[in-house]
Design a protein around this motif. Structure first.
Motif, short mmCIF file in Angstrom:
data_model
loop_
_atom_site.label_atom_id
_atom_site.label_comp_id
_atom_site.label_asym_id
_atom_site.label_seq_id
_atom_site.Cartn_x
_atom_site.Cartn_y
_atom_site.Cartn_z
N VAL A 164 -0.72 0.89 26.48
CA VAL A 164 -0.74 1.59 25.20
C VAL A 164 0.55 2.37 25.00
N VAL A 165 1.05 2.96 26.09
CA VAL A 165 2.30 3.72 26.00
C VAL A 165 3.45 2.83 25.53
N THR A 166 3.42 1.55 26.00
CA THR A 166 4.49 0.61 25.62
C THR A 166 4.13 -0.20 24.38
N GLY A 167 2.96 0.07 23.78
CA GLY A 167 2.56 -0.61 22.55
C GLY A 167 1.89 -1.95 22.74
N ASP A 168 1.40 -2.24 23.96
CA ASP A 168 0.82 -3.56 24.23
C ASP A 168 -0.65 -3.50 24.63
N GLY A 169 -1.38 -2.48 24.25
CA GLY A 169 -2.77 -2.33 24.69
C GLY A 169 -3.68 -3.37 24.07
N ASN A 170 -4.65 -3.84 24.86
CA ASN A 170 -5.63 -4.81 24.40
C ASN A 170 -7.01 -4.36 24.87
N LEU A 171 -7.93 -4.17 23.95
CA LEU A 171 -9.25 -3.67 24.30
C LEU A 171 -9.97 -4.57 25.29
N ASP A 172 -9.76 -5.87 25.20
CA ASP A 172 -10.46 -6.79 26.10
C ASP A 172 -10.11 -6.52 27.56
N ASP A 173 -8.93 -5.97 27.80
CA ASP A 173 -8.52 -5.67 29.17
C ASP A 173 -9.30 -4.50 29.77
N CYS A 174 -10.03 -3.79 28.92
CA CYS A 174 -10.79 -2.63 29.40
C CYS A 174 -12.22 -3.01 29.82
N LEU A 175 -12.64 -4.23 29.52
CA LEU A 175 -14.06 -4.58 29.63
C LEU A 175 -14.33 -5.52 30.80
N THR A 176 -15.39 -5.23 31.51
CA THR A 176 -15.92 -6.13 32.53
C THR A 176 -17.42 -6.24 32.30
N THR A 177 -17.89 -7.48 32.11
CA THR A 177 -19.31 -7.70 31.83
C THR A 177 -19.93 -8.59 32.90
N VAL A 178 -21.07 -8.18 33.42
CA VAL A 178 -21.86 -9.04 34.30
C VAL A 178 -23.16 -9.39 33.56
N THR A 179 -23.63 -10.61 33.80
CA THR A 179 -24.80 -11.12 33.07
C THR A 179 -25.94 -11.40 34.03
N TYR A 180 -27.14 -11.06 33.59
CA TYR A 180 -28.35 -11.44 34.32
C TYR A 180 -28.98 -12.62 33.62
N HIS A 181 -29.18 -13.71 34.36
CA HIS A 181 -29.84 -14.90 33.83
C HIS A 181 -31.28 -14.92 34.35
N PRO A 182 -32.26 -15.02 33.48
CA PRO A 182 -33.66 -14.88 33.89
C PRO A 182 -34.23 -16.15 34.55
N VAL A 183 -33.41 -16.78 35.36
CA VAL A 183 -33.83 -17.96 36.12
C VAL A 183 -33.19 -17.87 37.50
N ALA A 184 -33.65 -18.71 38.41
CA ALA A 184 -33.00 -18.79 39.72
C ALA A 184 -31.63 -19.44 39.55
N PHE A 185 -30.73 -19.17 40.47
CA PHE A 185 -29.36 -19.68 40.37
C PHE A 185 -29.34 -21.20 40.28
N GLU A 186 -30.09 -21.91 41.15
CA GLU A 186 -30.06 -23.36 41.16
C GLU A 186 -30.60 -23.93 39.85
N GLU A 187 -31.58 -23.26 39.29
CA GLU A 187 -32.10 -23.71 38.01
C GLU A 187 -31.07 -23.52 36.91
N HIS A 188 -30.32 -22.42 36.99
CA HIS A 188 -29.30 -22.14 35.97
C HIS A 188 -28.20 -23.19 35.99
N ILE A 189 -27.68 -23.50 37.18
CA ILE A 189 -26.55 -24.44 37.23
C ILE A 189 -27.00 -25.88 36.98
N ALA A 190 -28.33 -26.11 37.04
CA ALA A 190 -28.84 -27.44 36.73
C ALA A 190 -29.04 -27.63 35.22
N SER A 191 -28.75 -26.60 34.45
CA SER A 191 -28.99 -26.66 33.01
C SER A 191 -27.91 -27.49 32.32
#
Length: 862
Positions: free
Chosen positions: A693-720
């Motif tokens: 931001v100080v150098t004028g290049d700030g990007n809001l997306d660089d501030c965000l980290t999102t983790v997701t919960y999938h309501p299925v077992a992992f093997e079932e999810h990747i088999a989708s």
């Protein structure tokens, strides 16, 4: 060899009683022999050489010589002290005052000046040099090898030597191993009473922690003692020196830095203020302290002492006399003056009047004889080993022999000896005194390798024989973990235990984080109140509140940081407004909000600062923002973490060395409200783009980290089909190319026929049977081309990234069970079933994340 048995005082007396004069190496032995005289004796009988020559009690002549030298010669204090020490030491070993001048490297101008000065003084060494014993006096010398050359110089040509040792061995008592220095001191107090105090001696290294511990314990039990604390150990003397040092510490002095002084002055300040500057503390009683510091160089040492006595109501006459002896009472209190005063008090022991009554505290490196029937030896570790002077006039072999003989004599004092030791300290073995290697036939590395008895720390009993009353009170059960308490408990249960007992000081980053959270909460509720121009004012408000924690030079940098942080929060919430919260029940008004009070407006949005406590799950916490029905958001002022890092550090078996369960814990709770829904948790690191931001290049997306919960077992999810589509469109190029030529049913067939391995490592997955099966199927379908093999590796890495960046039902289920196990474990420890161990589920805690490090020993009891 073994410990050589020392002769008893009665035996020595029988050998010496017919002599006119008996010279001994230390005064306690002389006193013991004199007490056995059974008929009148003209003149001294048993006496040390120095006492005989001086006809007075031995004095600390190094201090007296130093005082004389700084008054008569133009030498700085350290130079004078160094010269005095060399002269007196060389004199002791070589027998003449000017012997030091024979050594070229020591024959400096300062040393010549000091030799001339000391040579004119009436010192004990000078009297010893000039003294002669009448030739017709019959003389016995006990422990001739213990005497120095100067002490031997008074001997007549004809004298008899008496060896203080027999030819037999001494069967030393077992080493009694206790858990800690506090347990050792407790063991002493379990035996000593005011009535038997005169029969007890305690031998210890005067520079060790045992010294202050035993003194405090005896004082608390109203048991008299002597031989312990000296002039500089006086609490008022220490406090005055701390006051002088603090006065020059500057405007950024923290409360924690001067807490000992505040305690001595009777000023009670909560520990939460320790990180603040003293001058920002709103306590009227310290005004005089601030004024004193501001005008310090208007004070002389004498006037500063007068001020201290007036404020504290104490009388430091002895300290004032010492200032006058030094001739510095009228010196201005500059830093140099304080440095000189502290140097003097650290270098020389100022004599004080003592009551010779009660338990005798004896330094292990001083006299070899302690005339008490019961003697406790504390520590007996490597610090008991003498450091022989590294000077050319010292015969180190002869000095070592003198020290080891003294050590053997020391070990045999009294009728009953008790060796109280630790076997480990700080997680490492305690090394016994190095002299044991010379005098014991056994091989050993620690006390438990020798004849020893292990003692657990017993409950203290009163001197009337009654123990403490047992109170049967059930421990209150913990029903829920917060994310921070769970993190701490998993890293170190002992640290969790102390965090419940001890207060901790407020920190600048705590205060900053709370203020930013309050601003974000206020802005969600009242976006119309805050204009862009207001952010400068709000940044100033935050700075003023945090200012007591900062150095003056930090203000401008922090102001910029706060301004950019506020701007980032506003831009994000403007661009991504949260849901209106109508899907939630009304908020309960959790806590207070700094900016609600500042703007005098209520904060009543139901989706901010949302508190929950779920005792069925054993979880509690506060969600910063319910961003939408299935989306939670948390504001973070620290460094951004990737989704992979977040999932990695919430691992359960085994836990990470940096455990952090926040996202997993909040998603577990949110699942109970939205069962079967896909959920998201976003960390908004609003200071992450500060430099950009100080150098004028700030990007809001660089501030965000999102983790997701999938309501299925992992093997079932990747088999989708959705994940298969990702492999065709969103993965690396060769992967897209390969799987675009395959059918979903072919991909699904591999997953149905082969179990996905339990791994988070892509290389392990590629080398597994599953990885080989997927590659073979794609080669059969697409062809045996290099890009197909590469594309399958890219696909497998994509699947591992899904595993490592998201949560699934099996993760949440496992976490629920994990929390219940930790709660059962915690409550059992709270009930006293076992101690809280230092390490939890790992071999040792990560000490970077331990808050109460000074309360935790790295020991084997885990």
């Amino acid at each position: 060899m073994s410990i050589t048995r020392a002769k008893s005082i009665d035996s020595l007396y029988e050998e010496c009683k017919d002599f006119d004069l008996v010279l001994v190496p230390d005064a306690p032995m002389a006193s013991a022999l004199n007490r056995r005289l059974d008929q009148p004796h003209f003149g001294p009988f048993a006496i040390t050489p120095r006492r005989l020559a001086a006809r007075r009690r031995e004095q600390a002549e190094d201090r007296l010589a130093f005082l004389e030298l700084i008054q008569t010669a133009d030498l700085n204090w350290k130079e004078a002290s160094h010269a005095v020490g060399n002269i007196l030491q060389c004199w002791e070993y070589q027998g003449t005052a000017n012997a030091v001048l024979d050594y070229e490297q020591f024959a400096t101008t300062a040393t010549h000046t000091a030799v001339d000065c000391i040579g004119e003084m009436d010192t004990t060494s000078k009297r010893l040099t000039e003294y002669t014993i009448d030739a017709d006096t019959s003389v016995a010398v006990v422990g001739f090898k213990q005497l120095t050359e100067l002490e031997r110089s008074i001997l007549p040509s004809d004298y008899e030597t008496v060896d203080p040792f027999t030819e037999e061995s001494f069967n030393y008592p077992p080493f009694r191993i206790l858990d800690s220095p506090a347990a050792i001191v407790d063991a002493v107090l379990h035996t000593v009473t005011p009535e038997n105090a005169n029969d007890v001696a305690v031998v210890l290294d005067a520079a060790s922690q045992y010294s202050s511990l035993i003194e405090s314990a005896l004082e608390a039990a109203d048991i008299p003692y002597y031989g312990g604390p000296g002039f500089t150990d006086n609490s008022s003397h220490r406090a005055f020196l701390q006051l002088l040092r603090h006065a020059h510490a500057g405007r950024d002095t923290r409360v924690g830095d001067v807490r000992p002084l505040l305690v001595q002055l009777g000023l009670v300040v909560d520990i939460e203020h320790d990180e603040k500057r003293l001058r920002d503390l709103d306590v009227p009683e310290i005004e005089w302290l601030l004024e004193f510091s501001a005008d310090i160089e208007a004070h002389t040492l004498a006037s500063a002492l007068d001020k201290f006595e007036t404020v504290t109501g104490s009388s430091l006459d002895a300290f004032r006399e010492e200032l006058e002896r030094l001739g510095i009472q009228d010196d201005i209190v500059t830093e140099q003056a304080v440095d000189r005063l502290e140097f003097y008090l650290q270098s020389y022991e100022v004599p004080i009047d003592r009551e010779n009554d009660g338990v005798l505290l004896a330094d292990a490196k001083s006299a070899a004889y302690v005339g008490r029937p019961v003697v406790f030896y504390l520590g007996l570790d490597e610090d008991w080993t003498h450091s022989s002077p590294r000077r050319p006039w010292v015969d180190r072999d002869q000095e070592y022999e003198r020290n080891i003989r003294q050590f053997q004599l020391l070990l045999q004092n009294g009728v009953d000896q008790y060796y109280l030791v630790q076997d480990t300290a700080g997680g490492t073995p305690v090394t016994p005194c190095l002299y044991f290697e010379e005098i014991l036939d056994e091989e050993f590395e620690r006390f438990s390798d020798l004849d020893s008895i292990q003692h657990s720390r017993a409950a203290r009993t009163t001197h009337d024989g009654f123990g403490k009353e047992s109170i049967d009170v059930a421990a209150e059960k913990v029903t829920a973990f917060s994310q921070s308490s769970l993190n701490t408990y998993v890293n170190s249960p002992r640290d969790y235990f102390f965090s419940r007992l001890l207060e901790t000081p407020d920190k600048d980053y705590f205060r900053e984080g709370n203020l930013f959270h309050d601003f974000a909460e206020f802005y969600v509720t009242h976006p119309d109140v805050i204009r862009s121009d207001d952010l400068d004012e709000i940044a100033e408000v935050i700075l003023d509140d945090v200012d007591p924690f900062l150095r003056g030079v930090d203000r401008e940098v922090r102001l910029t940081k706060y301004r950019i942080g506020l701007q980032t929060v506003v831009e994000f919430l403007d661009a991504n407004p949260p849901a209106d919260g109508s899907f939630l029940t009304p908020a309960s008004g959790w806590g207070t909000n700094f900016f609600a009070e500042y703007y005098d407006r209520p904060v009543d949005a139901p989706h901010t600062e949302r508190w929950f406590e779920n005792t069925d799950l054993g979880l509690k916490g506060k969600v910063d923002l319910v961003y939408g029905p299935t989306h939670l958001l948390d504001y973070k002022s620290g460094t951004k973490k990737s989704a992979t890092s977040i999932v990695k550090h919430s691992a359960l078996d085994p836990p990470s060395d940096k455990p952090n369960f926040q996202a997993l814990l909040y998603l577990t709770q949110h699942r109970t409200e939205y069962l079967g829904e896909e959920l998201q948790f976003t960390f908004f690191h609003f200071l992450e783009t500060l430099d950009d931001v100080v150098t004028g290049d700030g990007n809001l997306d660089d501030c965000l980290t999102t983790v997701t919960y999938h309501p299925v077992a992992f093997e079932e999810h990747i088999a989708s089909r959705n994940v298969f589509t990702e492999l065709q469109e969103d993965a690396a190029s060769n992967c897209n190319k390969t799987f675009s030529k395959a059918e979903y049913e072919e991909y699904r067939a591999v997953l149905d026929a082969h179990a996905f391995p339990d791994t988070q490592d892509s290389d392990e997955l590629i080398d597994s049977g599953f990885g080989q099966a997927l590659t073979d199927r794609m080669i059969d379908r697409v062809g045996d081309y290099k890009y197909v093999t590469s594309g399958c590796k890219q696909a497998l890495r994509h699947l591992i990234r899904i595993r490592n960046r998201n949560y699934f039902t099996d993760d949440i289920d496992a976490f629920e069970g994990f929390v219940q196990e930790r709660l059962e474990e915690l409550n059992a420890r709270r009930a006293g079933d076992e101690r809280f161990p230092v390490a939890g589920l790992t071999e040792e805690p990560n000490y970077r994340y331990v808050d109460n490090r000074d309360c935790i020993l790295e020991e084997g009891t885990r």
